[in-house]
Design an enzyme around this catalytic site. Structure first.
Site, PDB file in Angstrom:
ATOM      1  N   HIS A 176      43.290  45.821  45.485  1.00 32.81           N
ATOM      2  CA  HIS A 176      41.992  46.500  45.546  1.00 32.81           C
ATOM      3  C   HIS A 176      42.141  47.974  45.172  1.00 32.81           C
ATOM      4  O   HIS A 176      43.237  48.521  45.161  1.00 32.81           O
ATOM      5  CB  HIS A 176      41.392  46.349  46.942  1.00 32.81           C
ATOM      6  CG  HIS A 176      41.038  44.934  47.302  1.00 32.81           C
ATOM      7  ND1 HIS A 176      39.744  44.526  47.533  1.00 32.81           N
ATOM      8  CD2 HIS A 176      41.810  43.825  47.464  1.00 32.81           C
ATOM      9  CE1 HIS A 176      39.734  43.228  47.823  1.00 32.81           C
ATOM     10  NE2 HIS A 176      40.979  42.787  47.790  1.00 32.81           N
TER      11      HIS A 176
ATOM     12  N   SER B  79      54.574  40.444  44.539  1.00 32.29           N
ATOM     13  CA  SER B  79      55.423  41.444  43.920  1.00 32.29           C
ATOM     14  C   SER B  79      55.201  42.816  44.547  1.00 32.29           C
ATOM     15  O   SER B  79      55.154  42.950  45.759  1.00 32.29           O
ATOM     16  CB  SER B  79      55.202  41.491  42.418  1.00 32.29           C
ATOM     17  OG  SER B  79      56.201  42.263  41.804  1.00 32.29           O
TER      18      SER B  79
ATOM     19  N   ASP C 293      47.919  44.438  51.250  1.00 33.64           N
ATOM     20  CA  ASP C 293      48.733  44.204  52.441  1.00 33.64           C
ATOM     21  C   ASP C 293      50.192  44.228  52.009  1.00 33.64           C
ATOM     22  O   ASP C 293      50.552  43.649  50.973  1.00 33.64           O
ATOM     23  CB  ASP C 293      48.437  42.830  53.053  1.00 33.64           C
ATOM     24  CG  ASP C 293      47.129  42.777  53.831  1.00 33.64           C
ATOM     25  OD1 ASP C 293      46.416  43.798  53.870  1.00 33.64           O
ATOM     26  OD2 ASP C 293      46.827  41.709  54.379  1.00 33.64           O
TER      27      ASP C 293
END
Length: 294
Positions: free
Chosen positions: A155, A261, A98
């Site tokens: 992911h 980050s 995200d």
């Protein structure tokens, strides 16, 4: 730099301060604070953060704030399995996190775009020697920034076998839009972990970039890689031996930021196409289609 893009005094001061502060020491203190288990303090940290950043706990696998052992457990919380469905396109390249797209495009003359008018070297980013070969020139890259409110597990964009992991020590500048505009070679100067995978789209690199207050970077196969932040030299781990084979499916968790980050993903030329509508500043979510294999 034109007057319209000339940095404001507040932006220059923000960047100057980051050159002066003890970046590693502050990040190490944040690492410790994020793991405090004393109930009054950890409850204050978690509830305050959830309120300020309007965290939607209905998406979390564990929605009860009180159940998290410390702030970092809350910050790296798992999502419900149905919270981020994977795009159904058979050739899809999934968004690994995200966040928001910082830059996306072509790796030209060995350079990636950092911000308007700023570029950085792909070899330096990957921790390679100056003349070392790599497959990414002319290929595609996407840089995705994770804000504090985002989900902070990373992911796989597609299925692959891990071939190498590299830890590259460096600075810990903030990685927001201001520092991207004003700090030359930002992503190739900050501490980072480079993960290389053999995939159906060729050699894929996932670069996990550290930043100020990022108390740790970890992968699912090695656990925490940072801290400490004081390693003097580049370290490499090779996974070519069948006994060390690590296979991860597309969409499977591969790592996480213990505080947030940036992730940079790279592909060789002629292997993928990015979705044309994607542009810097656009919000993206884990599992959505960033592009397709060709």
């Amino acid at each position: 730099m034109t007057d319209s893009t000339k940095p404001r005094l507040s932006e220059r001061l923000f960047v100057t301060l980051q050159h002066l502060i003890p970046q590693r020491w502050l990040s190490e203190q944040m690492y410790r604070l994020a793991r405090v288990r004393w109930r009054p303090l950890k409850t204050l940290l978690i509830r305050s953060f959830a309120r300020i950043y309007r965290i939607d706990m209905s998406l979390a696998l564990e929605p009860d704030l009180a159940t998290y052992a410390h702030f970092n457990a809350f910050f790296t919380r798992a999502l419900r399995p149905d919270a981020r469905p994977l795009d159904a396109t058979s050739q899809a390249i999934f968004c690994p996190v995200d966040g928001a797209i910082s830059q996306i495009g072509v790796i030209s003359d060995g350079k990636l775009i950092q911000a308007k008018g700023r570029h950085f070297d792909v070899r330096t980013l990957l921790g390679l020697e100056r003349d070392a070969p790599h497959p990414f020139d002319g290929g595609q890259f996407a840089t995705i920034y994770l804000s504090p409110s985002d989900y902070h597990r990373i992911h796989m964009p597609l299925t692959g076998d891990l071939t190498q992991m590299t830890h590259i020590p460096g600075r810990l500048f903030s990685v927001n839009a201001t520092t991207a505009r004003l700090v030359p070679g930002l992503f190739a100067r900050n501490e980072r972990v480079v993960c290389r995978f053999d995939t159906q789209a060729g050699d894929m690199a996932l670069v996990l970039v550290g930043a100020i207050f990022v108390g740790g970077i970890e992968t699912v196969w090695s656990g925490e890689i940072t801290p400490p932040h004081s390693a003097p030299d580049i370290q490499r781990w090779n996974y070519s031996d069948d006994a060390q084979r690590i296979h991860l499916e597309g969409g499977e968790e591969m790592g996480r930021f213990n505080l947030g980050s940036t992730v940079i993903v790279l592909f060789p030329p002629g292997r993928i196409h990015w979705t044309p509508e994607l542009a810097p500043g656009q919000t993206v979510q884990l599992g959505q289609r960033l592009g397709v294999r060709v």
